[in-house]
Design a protein around this motif. Structure first.
Motif, PDB file in Angstrom:
ATOM      1  N   ARG B 524       0.779  -1.214   0.008  1.00 18.96           N
ATOM      2  CA  ARG B 524       0.067   0.108   0.007  1.00 18.96           C
ATOM      3  C   ARG B 524       0.927   1.106   0.073  1.00 18.96           C
ATOM      4  NH1 ARG B 524      -4.538   0.302   4.022  1.00 18.96           N
ATOM      5  NH2 ARG B 524      -3.114  -0.742   5.514  1.00 18.96           N
ATOM      6  N   MET B 526       0.845   5.829  -0.059  1.00 17.23           N
ATOM      7  CA  MET B 526       0.081   6.844   0.703  1.00 17.23           C
ATOM      8  C   MET B 526      -0.991   7.459  -0.181  1.00 17.23           C
ATOM      9  SD  MET B 526       3.230   8.394   2.676  1.00 17.23           S
ATOM     10  CE  MET B 526       4.267   8.533   1.049  1.00 17.23           C
ATOM     11  N   PHE B 527      -1.314   6.837  -1.122  1.00 16.35           N
ATOM     12  CA  PHE B 527      -2.601   7.315  -1.872  1.00 16.35           C
ATOM     13  C   PHE B 527      -2.837   6.092  -2.435  1.00 16.35           C
ATOM     14  CE2 PHE B 527       1.619   7.527  -4.120  1.00 16.35           C
ATOM     15  CZ  PHE B 527       1.541   6.635  -5.126  1.00 16.35           C
ATOM     16  N   LYS B 575      12.987  -0.482  -0.764  1.00 16.09           N
ATOM     17  CA  LYS B 575      12.356   0.318  -1.585  1.00 16.09           C
ATOM     18  C   LYS B 575      13.280   0.213  -2.858  1.00 16.09           C
ATOM     19  CE  LYS B 575      10.859   4.985  -1.975  1.00 16.09           C
ATOM     20  NZ  LYS B 575       9.604   5.370  -2.668  1.00 16.09           N
ATOM     21  N   GLN B 580       9.988   1.568  -9.759  1.00 18.01           N
ATOM     22  CA  GLN B 580       9.049   2.710  -9.656  1.00 18.01           C
ATOM     23  C   GLN B 580       8.098   2.926 -11.069  1.00 18.01           C
ATOM     24  OE1 GLN B 580      10.393   6.386  -8.217  1.00 18.01           O
ATOM     25  NE2 GLN B 580       8.584   6.140  -6.674  1.00 18.01           N
ATOM     26  N   LYS B 583       4.506   6.678 -10.036  1.00 21.57           N
ATOM     27  CA  LYS B 583       4.721   7.172  -8.261  1.00 21.57           C
ATOM     28  C   LYS B 583       4.647   5.624  -7.550  1.00 21.57           C
ATOM     29  CE  LYS B 583       1.694  10.388  -8.382  1.00 21.57           C
ATOM     30  NZ  LYS B 583       0.543  11.210  -7.549  1.00 21.57           N
ATOM     31  N   ASP B 585       5.828   1.974  -6.286  1.00 28.10           N
ATOM     32  CA  ASP B 585       6.633   1.129  -6.284  1.00 28.10           C
ATOM     33  C   ASP B 585       6.116  -0.415  -6.497  1.00 28.10           C
ATOM     34  OD1 ASP B 585       8.666   2.685  -5.822  1.00 28.10           O
ATOM     35  OD2 ASP B 585       7.972   3.016  -3.795  1.00 28.10           O
TER      36      ASP B 585
END
Lengths: 388, 599
Positions: B524, B526-527, B575, B580, B583, B585
């Motif tokens: 998940r 942040m959007f 990460k 990517q 935006k 990953d």
């Protein structure tokens, strides 16, 4: 707040004293705490004093803004020890007019007996580890006190000290949103000027951690419920006049913990006692200090002037990382001008713009801050912002 | 030079895990070819991957000297061949170099699909076949039943089958005697012009290309000049020798003998497997029929996780290709993954082996894209081309039709799992060709599209039959079908590396399965992230990955800064293991896992 002081003092200058002993070890706690049969209080005082002398020689002419007795259970310290430490600090450093001297206390009756002694020794703020307002849950959390005792300790503390804070843990086993709301409202009715409200975190190396790994820690709230509890906590405290000023800390305006703000503002502090960390900005740069974790190792080392087990120069990029990861926890955020002037770093504005377009951070008056929506996902924000 | 009468050349055919390599170990040990001190398990499997996976990838050879009960000493040349279907071409060419085979069947299990596939190759090569019933030390061993099955299913006489436990050594002496007595000696003429078959070749970093040969006629000595008939290239022979299985130099190789030569050959690609080797002067003009070179049938993209490692990847692929003529590659650029290579393989195992070797031997983290087959695309304007990569599929309006490769799959399975196997084949667009029984085992033959098989068919088959099914296949040819390119969009951006060719009728189901899988595979953010499957501009499936709601450390005071900093560094390193896209990953394993069907 007007800062007329030098750069290194923008975050303030504090003294942290770690008392490593507890009556028993709590199953959720991953702090450096030990249970022993007897303690040689004189020897410990001696060691603390030696450490204060050593650090004071490196930081002459500073103004001390706070002292914090943490642990462990510092309310097991003899008031005389506390008093002597405060006196020793006063001999070396100028105390700020509004110096904050906090002591962490357990609400058990034995500790409450010492409250008056601490006040006489100079402590002006007390932070009580109540953790839950429900006897079943207190037992589950391994606490030795009852809700009754907690209430009594709180009343006593309020009668003695100008500033009283206490801690609660939420998202406990089998806790519902409504149960936590009721408990939080009860807590606010006690009229604290400061609350630390932590979501229960299962840390590796704790009894809870082992039970969790074995699949035996049941009834922990799912992420969605825990998140709902977090947001409910924010709004309930805000309504009650104790808005959040940090991820897990709420205070009446002006009652924020000045000592903890030193950490979050990347100020300087001297850390003494087993396992204590410190940060010192000296003429040739900023340093991270550490001491031996084991009381039996630290005690003789400190007494003979070798209390520090490690001192590492903090390179500029690590300073920036710390500034971000500590500073963005606060509601005030971090000062981008300070970042630039002190660290010579300009932050990646593309990332900031990306994060602010989804309402996770904002920049206003040179302050970069996580929004109310961003703070609970701070780890994600930091993964984006912290330089590689 | 050994007298022809005293030479026996043979191979061992078996299904995987039926004990072929252990039997080879025993034969070597019994004849003291390798001292006990140097003996290790699976003596002939020299690659780590071969030992680890318990499989044989490259053909290997050993020369055994055996003093038989008749008092004569024989030279036995064993060519150990791979059992897996991907390497069937290695098997077929090795078979041409020998006169007989040991057919090893696990007496606790019976005939399996690879037993069949390989034994038919031996029969095609006119081999004399000695059946071996292995693992007789196990309680579940049932020699009578398995011997009967060999006669019923394969149609060869199993009355003289030798009962062996390669583990305990029981029956090994009898096996050696049977090789001498039942397998024919090679034929050949030592005085005729040199005619030798190039059986295999590989690269050795000290000696250059090593060529495995079988001499048919004539004699070959060190220092002589040889000519490769197909390329007309001439080389001076530096060394000749035999494998014991170590390389041991000898003076000459005569008719019937198997050995190696080195001749300053730079690349494996300069040698053609199946080629005829003769002397530069006074050579034979009578070339051997030769082999068809192996053709890659499965393609996928290999990309470095760290784009900076592209040159290292190129280097490793070039080195591996030096030694494996069946592996093809060309540079590929992906909008999503940057620079990499589109590589062709003989099958999925071959793909995995090459990928493992790059990751292990060259220490490069790879992103492997979905395996694909070669489609024949027929355009409206009458032109046609081969599509190796779904990302290159032209706009559907310009395409007249397309054809896909089909295979004939043979599956042997205990009848209690037959229903699941039929369902699996049906779900994968299979057409049943045959269904017969041998005892309690069913043999089903299906005509299946290769693209339904290349990816996870074998895994699924193993899982629905608890590992009791065996599977083998051969190519059938190309057939027209209604196939479309399905694209995957993550956060509204197409991820070309996730494009696949699917049958129109199954597109929606596949699309839904893929977006659901991706929803679990992508962490998940942040959007919130929409994940969609689309054909052309039409979205056929959609999922939304909700935004991360809470991820923050509850307590963070003075003593926690250092620890928290280290944790953050670790997370940032994690990460970096992701790619990517816009935006978002995407973890590297998602490119393969997203395609696995839990049907």
């Amino acid at each position: 707040m007007a800062h007329l002081l030098e750069n290194w003092q923008i975050g303030g200058f504090g003294l942290y004293v770690h008392w490593p002993f507890c009556q028993s070890k709590c199953p959720y706690c991953d702090f450096n705490s030990h249970v022993v049969a007897s303690i040689d209080h004189d020897a410990w005082l001696n060691a603390y004093v030696a450490e204060i002398d050593r650090y004071a020689a490196e930081t002459p002419d500073r103004i001390l803004s706070s002292i914090y007795f943490g642990g462990g259970t510092p309310s097991l310290m003899a008031p005389a020890t506390v008093g002597a430490i405060i006196k020793r600090a006063a001999r070396h450093w100028t105390f700020a007019n509004d110096i904050e001297i906090t002591l962490e206390a357990n609400p058990g009756s034995i500790e409450a007996r010492n409250f008056a002694g601490y006040k006489a020794a100079g402590v002006n703020r007390i932070s009580i580890g109540i953790q839950a307002l429900n006897d079943t849950d207190l037992k589950r959390l391994g606490r030795l006190h009852s809700v009754d005792e907690a209430q009594r300790a709180l009343s006593l503390a309020k009668a003695l000290f100008d500033r009283v804070s206490f801690d609660l843990i939420y998202a406990r086993q089998d806790q519902t949103l409504d149960a936590w709301r009721t408990e939080l409202e009860t807590a606010l009715d006690y009229g604290p000027d400061h609350l630390s409200l932590y979501q229960l975190t299962i840390e590796p190396g704790t009894a809870f951690g082992a039970r969790f790994d074995a699949g035996k820690l049941r009834g922990l709230p799912e992420e969605d419920l825990a998140t709902d509890m977090y947001f409910m906590t924010q709004s309930t405290c805000e309504t009650a006049g104790l808005p959040a000023y940090e991820v897990s800390n709420h205070a009446k305006p002006g009652q924020e913990s000045q000592h903890n703000l030193i950490y979050w503002r990347s100020g300087d502090w001297v850390g003494i006692g087993p396992g204590a960390h410190g940060r010192l900005t000296l003429n040739d740069g900023r340093y991270a200090t550490e001491t031996a974790l084991a009381p039996t190792i630290w005690l003789p080392a400190a007494a003979s002037g070798r209390g520090e087990s490690q001192r590492a120069a903090l390179p500029r990029d690590e300073q920036v990382t710390e500034l971000l990861l500590m500073g963005l926890r606060t509601v005030e955020g971090i000062d981008l001008r300070r970042l630039e002037s002190q660290h010579g770093t300009t932050i990646n504005f593309n990332k900031i713009n990306e994060l602010s377009s989804i309402d996770l951070v904002e920049v206003a008056d040179h302050m970069l801050k996580a929004t109310d929506k961003g703070r609970p996902v701070l780890n994600g924000i930091l993964r984006e912002l912290v330089p590689d | 030079m050994t007298d022809l009468k005293h030479i026996r050349n043979f191979s061992i055919v078996a299904h995987i895990d039926h004990g072929k390599s252990t039997l080879a170990d025993r034969l070597i040990q019994e004849t003291n070819t390798v001292s006990l001190r140097d003996m290790k398990e699976q003596m002939l499997d020299s690659m780590d991957i071969e030992r680890e996976r318990g499989i044989t990838i490259k053909a290997n050879t050993v020369r055994i000297e055996y003093k038989a009960d008749d008092g004569e000493t024989y030279i036995l040349n064993l060519i150990d061949t791979p059992g897996h279907v991907d390497f069937a071409y290695e098997v077929s060419r090795s078979m041409r170099a020998v006169e007989g085979s040991l057919l090893v069947v696990d007496s606790t299990q019976g005939v399996e699909a690879q037993t069949l596939a390989n034994v038919y190759q031996a029969i095609d090569a006119d081999h004399e076949i000695v059946p071996i019933l292995n693992k007789i030390d196990l309680p579940a061993s049932d020699c009578d039943r398995v011997a009967e099955q060999i006669e019923d299913v394969i149609g060869i006489d199993a009355s003289g089958a030798i009962q062996v436990s390669a583990k305990t050594g029981q029956g090994i002496h009898e096996t050696l005697e049977a090789i001498v007595q039942h397998l024919p000696a090679p034929k050949g003429n030592a005085d005729a012009p040199l005619k030798a078959m190039l059986v295999d070749s590989w690269y050795d970093s000290y000696l250059g290309v090593i060529v495995l040969i079988r001499v048919i006629d004539g004699k070959l000595k060190k220092g002589e000049r040889i000519r490769m008939i197909s390329t007309n290239a001439v080389y001076p022979v530096d060394r000749i020798g035999v494998f014991t299985p170590q390389m041991v130099p000898i003076d000459e190789l005569g008719p019937g003998e198997i050995g190696f030569l080195t001749a300053s050959i730079k690349q494996v690609r300069d040698t053609r497997v199946g080629d005829t080797i003769t002397h530069e002067k006074k050579g034979t003009t009578d070339a051997l029929p030769g082999f068809k070179p192996a053709q890659p049938v499965v393609f996928c993209g290999l990309f470095p996780v760290d784009a900076a490692e592209f040159e290292d990847l190129r280097d490793s692929i070039e080195k591996l290709a030096l030694n494996d003529a069946s592996f093809s590659y060309e540079m590929e650029t992906s909008a999503a993954l940057g620079f990499g290579f589109r590589c062709g393989f003989l099958g999925l195992l071959h793909l995995e082996v090459i990928r493992d070797r790059i990751e292990r031997e060259y220490n490069i983290d790879l992103i492997t894209t979905a395996p694909s087959v070669i489609y024949h695309i027929f355009m409206r304007d009458g032109t046609q081309f081969e599509l190796h990569n779904p990302a290159d599929m032209p706009d559907l309006s310009t395409v007249d039709h397309l054809e896909e490769p089909r295979i004939k799959a043979t599956i042997l399975v205990p009848d209690e799992y037959l229903g699941d196997v039929l369902k699996l084949c049906q779900d994968r667009r299979g057409i049943q060709l045959d269904l017969t029984y041998a005892g309690s085992r069913a043999m089903v033959v299906y005509d299946l599209p290769l693209n339904e098989v290349v990816f996870d068919f074998y895994d699924r088959l193993k899982s629905v039959t608890k590992g009791y099914a065996s599977f083998d296949y051969q190519m059938l040819g190309y057939r027209e079908d209604n196939l479309v390119k399905m694209s995957i969009l993550v956060n509204d951006e197409p991820v070309d590396a996730l494009s696949t060719m699917v049958h129109r009728d199954r597109a929606e189901m596949r699309g839904r399965a893929m977006v659901e899988k991706l929803k679990d595979l992508i962490p998940r953010h942040m959007f919130k992230i929409p994940i969609q499957a689309a054909i052309g501009g039409k979205v056929i499936a959609r999922e939304t990955l909700s935004a991360l709601r809470k991820d923050v450390t509850a307590k963070c005071y003075g003593g926690d800064a250092t620890r928290k900093k280290k944790l953050l560094e670790k997370q940032k390193a994690g990460k970096k293991k992701m790619r990517q896209f816009g935006k978002v990953d995407i973890p590297q394993e998602a490119f393969i896992s997203a395609l696995k069907m839990d049907d």
